[in-house]
Design an enzyme around this catalytic site. Structure first.
Site, PDB file in Angstrom:
ATOM      1  N   ASP A 133      -3.819  -4.692 -14.281  1.00  0.00           N
ATOM      2  CA  ASP A 133      -4.513  -5.916 -14.287  1.00  0.00           C
ATOM      3  C   ASP A 133      -5.709  -5.979 -13.161  1.00  0.00           C
ATOM      4  O   ASP A 133      -6.380  -6.774 -13.342  1.00  0.00           O
ATOM      5  CB  ASP A 133      -3.440  -7.178 -14.017  1.00  0.00           C
ATOM      6  CG  ASP A 133      -2.816  -7.125 -12.842  1.00  0.00           C
ATOM      7  OD1 ASP A 133      -2.506  -6.062 -12.439  1.00  0.00           O
ATOM      8  OD2 ASP A 133      -2.721  -8.256 -12.231  1.00  0.00           O
ATOM      9  N   THR A 180      -0.763  -4.163  -4.218  1.00  0.00           N
ATOM     10  CA  THR A 180      -1.913  -4.343  -4.395  1.00  0.00           C
ATOM     11  C   THR A 180      -2.387  -5.421  -3.550  1.00  0.00           C
ATOM     12  O   THR A 180      -1.689  -6.372  -3.096  1.00  0.00           O
ATOM     13  CB  THR A 180      -2.025  -5.292  -5.784  1.00  0.00           C
ATOM     14  OG1 THR A 180      -1.629  -4.031  -6.672  1.00  0.00           O
ATOM     15  CG2 THR A 180      -3.266  -5.687  -6.199  1.00  0.00           C
ATOM     16  N   THR A 213      -1.090 -10.150  -8.068  1.00  0.00           N
ATOM     17  CA  THR A 213      -0.353  -8.771  -7.709  1.00  0.00           C
ATOM     18  C   THR A 213       0.915  -8.924  -8.521  1.00  0.00           C
ATOM     19  O   THR A 213       1.729  -9.643  -8.366  1.00  0.00           O
ATOM     20  CB  THR A 213      -0.122  -8.950  -6.094  1.00  0.00           C
ATOM     21  OG1 THR A 213       0.544  -7.755  -5.772  1.00  0.00           O
ATOM     22  CG2 THR A 213       0.511  -9.873  -5.381  1.00  0.00           C
ATOM     23  N   GLY A 221       1.381  -5.305 -13.631  1.00  0.00           N
ATOM     24  CA  GLY A 221       0.206  -5.399 -14.235  1.00  0.00           C
ATOM     25  C   GLY A 221       0.037  -5.633 -15.812  1.00  0.00           C
ATOM     26  O   GLY A 221      -0.564  -6.419 -16.257  1.00  0.00           O
TER      27      GLY A 221
END
Lengths: 358, 358
Positions: A253, A222, A273, A276
């Site tokens: 997330d 991410t 990051t 999630g």
């Protein structure tokens, strides 16, 4: 009474929106002029490109160089915007665009594959000045999901859109759409195949664990950015392809305000990051802000408390980059590494990958 | 190293899940036995059926009676579960089922219509003991979305699923599915038509406001429940059809952990209802918990601070029901009314609709 209700709705509508572009640009110019008189004003930016089991022994020098170069390229884009008096929102968006356009990170071009071999991307952005926010989940044809998240914030009455509807909105707003094949990368397809093999072997053995180390690390990468501009406005944004082999239109997330992204001028801006599910349960981004606001912790202590204690106790892994209204930056993670970079008002640059690096 | 990573993933996997059913039932029995020795243990439950411009002058006595009767019926289901030593998670789920099955509330059977004339439902549930959670967004064929949210929590590695994928998961888990026509109600269709007329008139006049009082109130009616069981475990759940005329697969606050729903044994359990966009931006449910945890506020002061001050300042409208680990209940809203009810360990029942009622 009806008139009052209408007035409230009307005011609410505008308080929910960003100011029209002209006004924002005018105010930027005004502040730029003011800026000359206030050289003490600071600004800063920090980014991440994912946290996980990133070990030096598994890296080639070429790969390391490529990652560091792209992190540097990205953060310099945002830094230039801030230096020229641009907004933290612009800096966050444009910096993330560079990471989204690179196949190295799990966002945009380099998004991982779902169980069905598709790419479903999530993103969110938050403006610490207005506390307004935008988010999208499960888009498959939007080249830069962070741009769509901002478009949702500015030009829709909503905060979060998803799936086909979000794409319809992207079309209506003339955002750049691409054929889903744009997101195909050999590396990510290999990851999916590897994860599916492990999953198959597990099913044959009738073990229940869905994750193993391969799968666990397949969901990192991410990207995110936090920034402070010369007006003291904070912003945060996050963009991701989610986790390899994800099923059932899972939402992680990254598009959840308070979990993956949070910004508030009164406290800090945070981008997360990691795994999630744990970041959602722990409200990681907002929890850092709450510790700063309610317990008076420094940003460094707040990120440490949330990542090293609370998240770790919950069983979650990952990290955050965060910046406060004084330009203090904190980058904390409980994994072996996190791709990251910072740049301050003096132009000092740091780029790191492993735990022991500054 | 690989083995260690596997172990961490494996442990993480289990820490992410509810315990197997047998174990939970055994522990319930064990605690029930223990309970006989601890008559001081308390329990309690509170529910809402939406907040909005609910004024006595716009109500018929028949409608008022119908709402109050359904609220009473629902809360008594959860209360009986708690009284018999059942879990707060069961109490929350089964209570919400009663409200979902009634056409009176904007959840399940009575879900409002999207712009396309479909029904897209969101729900979430959280267990204050394990801090585990489950959520679904945009499901169209699941009779009781709260059941699917719990299924996601217990039987998937994820926290949040959406759209077609969530429905595929519901099918795999044998949940009750219905034809989308099940969710058709005359009343909600009329609301959609009314909202569309207003929208059309606005477009013709080229005014920019998306909302007016009709539209604004058309999104209330979300249902929610919070409960404390005799073991001191808190739980919260929320279920909704979202807002009338919603577009682009909008996701509101109800399926967002920390915004629509939050539960933590250390603090409180909260379920929100109102203008979802503001509840997301304000992280309303978690913010109440954070004020209790970090600033030591009582539940009453924390809900008041968040609803009457922070949410109101942001421009948002709505309310919450909340319960803490001592059984204290707080119900706060900044609208004219909120359908609500409470029941404590002594069986004392309160049912309210308007602001001035106890």
């Amino acid at each position: 009474m009806k008139k009052l209700a209408f007035l409230i709705a009307f005011v609410g509508f505008f308080s929910c929106k960003e100011q029209p572009k002209e006004t924002v640009e005018t105010s930027i110019r005004e502040v730029q002029k003011e800026e000359v008189k206030k050289p003490e004003e600071t600004f800063g930016i920090a980014i991440h490109g994912g946290a996980g089991t990133i070990l030096k022994k598994n890296m080639t020098p070429e790969k390391e160089t490529a990652y560091k170069a792209k992190l540097e390229e990205a953060i310099k884009v945002g830094h230039a915007i801030l230096k020229n008096g641009g907004t933290s929102m612009d800096a966050v968006q444009k910096t993330i665009n560079v990471l989204e356009d690179s196949p190295l990170f799990n966002a945009g071009k380099g998004a991982v594959f779902t169980s069905k071999g598709t790419n479903e991307m999530d993103a969110s952005i938050m403006d610490g000045n207005s506390l307004n926010a935008g988010a999208v989940a499960g888009v498959t044809t939007v080249k830069n999901p962070i741009n769509l998240a901002r478009e949702v914030m500015v030009n829709s009455p909503h905060v979060m859109l998803s799936g086909k509807g979000a794409e319809q909105f992207a079309k209506e707003r003339d955002l750049e759409l691409v054929n889903p094949s744009y997101f195909f990368t050999e590396d990510r397809m290999k990851s999916l195949e590897r994860v599916k093999e492990v999953e198959k072997a597990k099913e044959a053995n009738k073990t229940v664990a869905f994750y193993d180390s391969v799968i666990k690390d397949a969901k990192f990468g991410t990207v995110g950015c936090v920034a402070l501009d010369i007006r003291g406005n904070l912003a945060a944004g996050t963009s991701t392809g989610g986790m390899t082999n994800k099923k059932w239109n899972r939402i992680g997330d990254s598009p959840i305000i308070g979990a993956g992204t949070y910004a508030n001028n009164a406290t800090c801006a945070v981008s997360s990051t990691g795994w999630g599910e744990y970041f959602i349960r722990g409200m990681v981004a907002y929890d850092i802000s709450a510790l700063v606001e309610y317990k008076g912790l420094s940003l460094k202590d707040a990120t440490k408390e949330v990542i090293q204690k609370k998240l770790t106790k919950l069983g979650g892994t990952g990290g955050v980059v965060a910046i406060d209204s004084k330009g203090n930056v904190s980058m904390d993670f409980n994994t072996a590494g996190m791709y990251r970079a910072t740049m301050n008002a003096d132009g000092e640059l740091t780029v790191g990958i492993y735990k022991d690096e500054e």
